[in-house]
Write a protein that holds these residues in place. Structure first.
Motif, PDB file in Angstrom:
ATOM      1  N   TYR A 138       0.836  -1.210   0.000  1.00 35.01           N
ATOM      2  CA  TYR A 138       0.000   0.000   0.000  1.00 35.01           C
ATOM      3  C   TYR A 138       0.870   1.259   0.000  1.00 35.01           C
ATOM      4  N   PRO A 139       1.663   1.482  -1.033  1.00 34.52           N
ATOM      5  CA  PRO A 139       2.578   2.642  -1.018  1.00 34.52           C
ATOM      6  C   PRO A 139       1.824   3.969  -0.870  1.00 34.52           C
ATOM      7  N   GLY A 140       2.267   4.756   0.123  1.00 30.18           N
ATOM      8  CA  GLY A 140       1.707   6.087   0.338  1.00 30.18           C
ATOM      9  C   GLY A 140       0.346   6.149   1.007  1.00 30.18           C
ATOM     10  N   GLU A 141      -0.262   5.016   1.359  1.00 38.37           N
ATOM     11  CA  GLU A 141      -1.597   5.033   1.961  1.00 38.37           C
ATOM     12  C   GLU A 141      -1.590   5.213   3.475  1.00 38.37           C
ATOM     13  N   TYR A 142      -0.491   4.847   4.119  1.00 34.10           N
ATOM     14  CA  TYR A 142      -0.428   4.905   5.581  1.00 34.10           C
ATOM     15  C   TYR A 142       0.838   5.641   6.014  1.00 34.10           C
TER      16      TYR A 142
END
Length: 180
Positions: A138-142
């Protein structure tokens, strides 16, 4: 007539919560064969009871047991805990004996993080590096792994994989200690 002695059966348990002080989000047990997931203790208690009914005495290991037991209050239902044989060390449970199973705090045996123990004992299924897995999936989501743990769906495959690795790595650690 003396009670029949039951062979011990090792099981590991872990919980995931919403934040450190939040509600129970997921729970899992591992019996050396498969991980059983639930949303409440009752969802996994049947797996522990299954071993008791088969003639075993389940010994359930939890790393930092006081934290996890606070989230599963149904263990303390009337008549379940055998208070005379329950033991505390430093006002924290070391062993909580119940009618059909006994909880043990593995942190009392090895007072280090499970991630450190996974490396020290070279466990086959060591604790998952969650943040690396989150960034990959989940790149950049968390913002960080805590943000993922708090906000992800409780049925997210990575979340369940992380919880599964926790109970499997603890089981492998207990097995290695028993070999020693």
């Amino acid at each position: 007539m003396p009670r029949k002695k039951r062979d011990p059966k090792i099981i590991t348990l872990d919980t995931e919560t919403i934040g450190l002080d939040g509600a129970l989000k997921r729970i899992a047990v591992y019996d050396g064969q498969a991980v059983t997931y639930g949303y409440t203790f009752e969802d996994v208690e049947w797996k522990i009871e299954e071993y008791y009914q088969a003639g075993f005495m389940p010994h359930v290991y939890v790393h930092n047991m006081d934290f996890d037991l606070r989230k599963i209050q149904t263990i303390f239902r009337r008549g379940n805990v055998l208070w005379n044989t329950t033991r505390k060390i430093g006002n924290r449970y070391a062993r909580l004996e119940c009618i059909h199973y006994t909880f043990h705090d593995s942190f009392k045996i090895l007072p280090q993080a499970l991630s450190s123990q996974s490396k020290d004992f070279d466990l086959e299924h060591g604790k998952l590096d969650l943040w690396a897995a989150v960034q990959e999936r989940y790149p950049g989501e968390y913002e960080n792994h805590v943000d993922f743990l708090n906000r992800c769906d409780p049925d997210d495959p990575l979340y369940l994989e992380y919880l599964g690795y926790d109970v499997i790595s603890l089981y492998e650690l207990i097995e290695k200690l028993m070999e020693i």
